[in-house]
Design a protein around this motif. Structure first.
Motif, PDB file in Angstrom:
ATOM      1  N   HIS A 211       0.829  -1.214   0.000  1.00  0.00           N
ATOM      2  CA  HIS A 211       0.000   0.000   0.000  1.00  0.00           C
ATOM      3  C   HIS A 211       0.865   1.266   0.000  1.00  0.00           C
ATOM      4  CE1 HIS A 211      -4.059  -1.819   1.243  1.00  0.00           C
ATOM      5  NE2 HIS A 211      -3.237  -2.817   1.001  1.00  0.00           N
TER       6      HIS A 211
ATOM      7  N   SER B 121     -13.416  -8.551  -5.434  1.00  0.00           N
ATOM      8  CA  SER B 121     -14.033  -7.259  -5.100  1.00  0.00           C
ATOM      9  C   SER B 121     -15.493  -7.434  -4.704  1.00  0.00           C
ATOM     10  CB  SER B 121     -13.928  -6.305  -6.289  1.00  0.00           C
ATOM     11  OG  SER B 121     -14.711  -6.779  -7.356  1.00  0.00           O
TER      12      SER B 121
ATOM     13  N   TYR C  32     -13.102  -1.504  -3.797  1.00  0.00           N
ATOM     14  CA  TYR C  32     -12.415  -2.751  -4.149  1.00  0.00           C
ATOM     15  C   TYR C  32     -12.487  -3.022  -5.648  1.00  0.00           C
ATOM     16  CZ  TYR C  32     -11.937  -3.840   0.822  1.00  0.00           C
ATOM     17  OH  TYR C  32     -11.594  -3.813   2.153  1.00  0.00           O
TER      18      TYR C  32
ATOM     19  N   ALA D 222      -9.830  -1.143  -7.305  1.00  0.00           N
ATOM     20  CA  ALA D 222      -8.579  -1.888  -7.155  1.00  0.00           C
ATOM     21  C   ALA D 222      -8.508  -3.028  -8.160  1.00  0.00           C
ATOM     22  CB  ALA D 222      -8.463  -2.431  -5.731  1.00  0.00           C
TER      23      ALA D 222
ATOM     24  N   TRP E 178      -5.765  -3.904 -10.965  1.00  0.00           N
ATOM     25  CA  TRP E 178      -5.059  -5.191 -11.010  1.00  0.00           C
ATOM     26  C   TRP E 178      -5.018  -5.735 -12.436  1.00  0.00           C
ATOM     27  CZ3 TRP E 178      -1.944  -7.390  -7.725  1.00  0.00           C
ATOM     28  CH2 TRP E 178      -2.114  -7.256  -6.344  1.00  0.00           C
TER      29      TRP E 178
ATOM     30  N   ALA F 219      -6.659  -4.988  -2.125  1.00  0.00           N
ATOM     31  CA  ALA F 219      -6.959  -3.580  -2.347  1.00  0.00           C
ATOM     32  C   ALA F 219      -5.713  -2.774  -2.694  1.00  0.00           C
ATOM     33  CB  ALA F 219      -7.610  -2.995  -1.097  1.00  0.00           C
TER      34      ALA F 219
ATOM     35  N   GLY G 116      -5.787  -0.062  -5.506  1.00  0.00           N
ATOM     36  CA  GLY G 116      -6.836   0.918  -5.259  1.00  0.00           C
ATOM     37  C   GLY G 116      -6.530   1.772  -4.047  1.00  0.00           C
ATOM     38  N   SER G 117      -6.019   1.128  -3.007  1.00  0.00           N
ATOM     39  CA  SER G 117      -5.657   1.835  -1.787  1.00  0.00           C
ATOM     40  C   SER G 117      -4.592   2.884  -2.073  1.00  0.00           C
ATOM     41  CB  SER G 117      -5.150   0.816  -0.757  1.00  0.00           C
ATOM     42  OG  SER G 117      -4.420   1.436   0.250  1.00  0.00           O
TER      43      SER G 117
END
Lengths: 415, 99
Positions: free
Chosen positions: A42, A81, A92, A95, A99, A370, A373-374
């Motif tokens: 992250h 997600s 999610y 994210a 990915w 995540a 996205g995080s």
């Protein structure tokens, strides 16, 4: 250097002795525009998106040990997600979309494999809850479907639907776009991408204190001296409460050990991810052939990065009932990571009581999925000094407004 | 598996117990005028310390009674257990103590 078939061929000719280092180990400068505390997935993703999306490259990532050595290297690599509430679903799913193009974006193979994630139901209540979640997912545009027992067997023939009588399989939710990724590669890929854009990755540099004047962040104290910054992002998962304590505020977090284990490698036996929320067991097979198994959390607060044996015993007992052919497998390694769980099983992203200090924590048992996205929303939050619209509902202030986002069902592990 | 000394029953396996997290949290009196922030502090904000921790356990599969323990959250070593209502027998002034 850009990785390609051509670069692989060229380096093959020189016996792979001339691959360049992926990132440097610089000494910290006295001041940065932004400091990110925590060199896990992250934190590195945040630094990467600060540089690539917002042009902020005067950034340091401070890691107390080595990058990706905490929970990034300890999870069971599952990506999905299918979360219940709109707020979580959007976060999610953002994210998951990142990915899907991450290897190309980073020019680094993160081995993202969309092999499908199944969440099993063992009783009537599970079936009802799962159908509700599948429907909620579909309303949010997330691919999710309900499988009855026979369809489960067709999708994953290794499952014994009788579950030894104790864990009968009555159905499952399936997200076909879910799957697994190589967790180390995610940290390395983001680190390489960030370093290439000028971010300093400083390892073996624990933060020992904060410099705060009049409620405004001025910098941090570290093992390598004081470093100034007007904006600091804290992405330290299991140690969030410890750092928050240094900065003078408390968090609604509970740290628990979450255990995982891998078996000896065997030939391909299971080509999807199977999760069982009710018995705290999840299983997939790595490309090396090891069964990767996740267990539940221990009940008590801990920073020990290991858990009690009876937890893994319970998980393995359930796995053996559902997959009788794994009974004679030997387990090679077991370990634990410290997960920072929130009362509502949702993360905390955004402002802290200290101006200029931002927090991203509370991902609990499900942070790995995540990661992109995080980092994406947190970089935007720090760059613009206001919460990203997707991060807004996950503010620390939700614990006083009462706007909790309960995701215990979708989180997959009770805590 | 932790070996936990119930102050009423003696040492028993961890699997007989139920965890109750942070101890010594008193419900605020005269709470009519409390703000949402103050309620949040009481309901949600916790010490979650790395080090010694005063926490609650319930001997669910034994006497069924709640009691308190002082435990190191790094080593998981239980320094002391004591009955609800009593003071923690180990404090900041003792060796290794940091509460």
């Amino acid at each position: 250097m850009r990785y390609s078939a051509f670069s692989l061929l060229r380096n093959t000719l020189s016996h792979h002795k001339n691959w360049p280092q992926m990132w440097d180990n610089p000494d910290p400068l006295p001041e940065y525009d932004v400091i990110i505390i925590g060199g896990g997935g992250h934190g590195l993703a945040t630094a990467y998106y600060l540089a690539s999306q917002h042009g902020i490259t005067n950034v340091a990532v401070l890691e107390k040990a080595w990058i990706g050595g905490g929970n990034t290297g300890r999870n069971t690599t599952i990506v999905r997600s299918n979360y219940l509430w709109d707020e979580s679903a959007k976060l999610y799913e953002t994210a998951l979309k990142l990915w899907e193009n991450l290897s190309q974006e980073l020019n680094y193979n993160v081995m993202f494999s969309q092999r499908g994630v199944m969440n099993l139901c063992h009783n009537v209540h599970d079936v009802r809850e799962t159908k509700r979640r599948v429907n909620a997912n579909r309303l949010n545009g997330i691919d999710s479907e309900f499988l009855d027992a026979q369809q489960v067997k067709e999708f994953c023939p290794a499952i014994d639907l009788r579950g030894g009588g104790r864990y009968p399989v009555m159905g499952a939710s399936l997200q076909r776009r879910g799957g697994t990724a190589r967790h180390d590669a995610v940290a390395w890929g983001y680190a390489r991408g960030a370093a290439k854009r000028g971010v300093h990755i400083i390892q073996n540099c624990p933060v020992t204190g904060f410099d705060i004047e009049g409620g405004v962040i001025k910098g941090v104290q570290t093992a390598k001296g004081a470093i100034k910054a007007k904006r600091v992002g804290m992405v330290v998962a299991g140690h969030s409460s410890v750092l928050a304590n240094m900065a003078g505020f408390k968090l609604p977090l509970h740290c628990r050990p979450l255990q995982a284990l891998v078996s000896e490698p065997v030939k391909p036996a299971i080509d999807c991810v199977v999760m069982s929320n009710a018995v705290h067991a999840y299983i997939s097979q790595s490309d090396k052939g090891e069964l990767v198994i996740g267990a539940g959390t221990d009940a008590y607060c801990s920073y020990g990065q290991r858990g009690s044996m009876h937890n893994t015993e319970g998980t393995l007992a359930a796995i053996c009932e559902m997959f009788p052919q794994f009974r004679r497998m030997k387990m090679l390694r077991a370990w634990g990571g410290i997960v920072d769980t929130c009362p509502d099983a949702s993360p905390i992203i955004g402002h802290t009581p200290v101006k200029g200090l931002y927090i991203n924590c509370g991902w609990g048992t499900g942070g790995f999925k995540a990661t992109p996205g995080s980092g994406f929303v947190f970089a935007d939050t720090i760059a613009n000094e206001r919460p990203h619209p997707l991060a807004e509902p996950f503010a620390l202030s939700r614990f006083s407004t009462g706007y909790l986002i309960g995701e215990h069902g979708a989180a997959g592990v009770a805590h | 598996m932790l070996l936990i000394e119930c102050p009423h029953c003696g040492p028993r396996n961890e699997s007989e117990f139920h965890y109750g997290d942070q101890a010594h949290i008193a419900r605020p009196e005269h709470n009519e005028g409390m703000s949402d922030q103050e309620w949040a502090e009481y309901v949600y904000l916790r010490e979650n310390p790395k080090g010694l921790f005063r926490e609650r356990w319930c001997h669910t599969a034994g006497c069924g009674r709640w009691f308190n323990a002082v435990r190191d959250t790094v080593s998981s070593r239980i320094m002391a257990t004591y009955k609800t209502g009593e003071e923690a027998p180990i404090g900041a002034d003792q060796e290794g103590g940091q509460l």
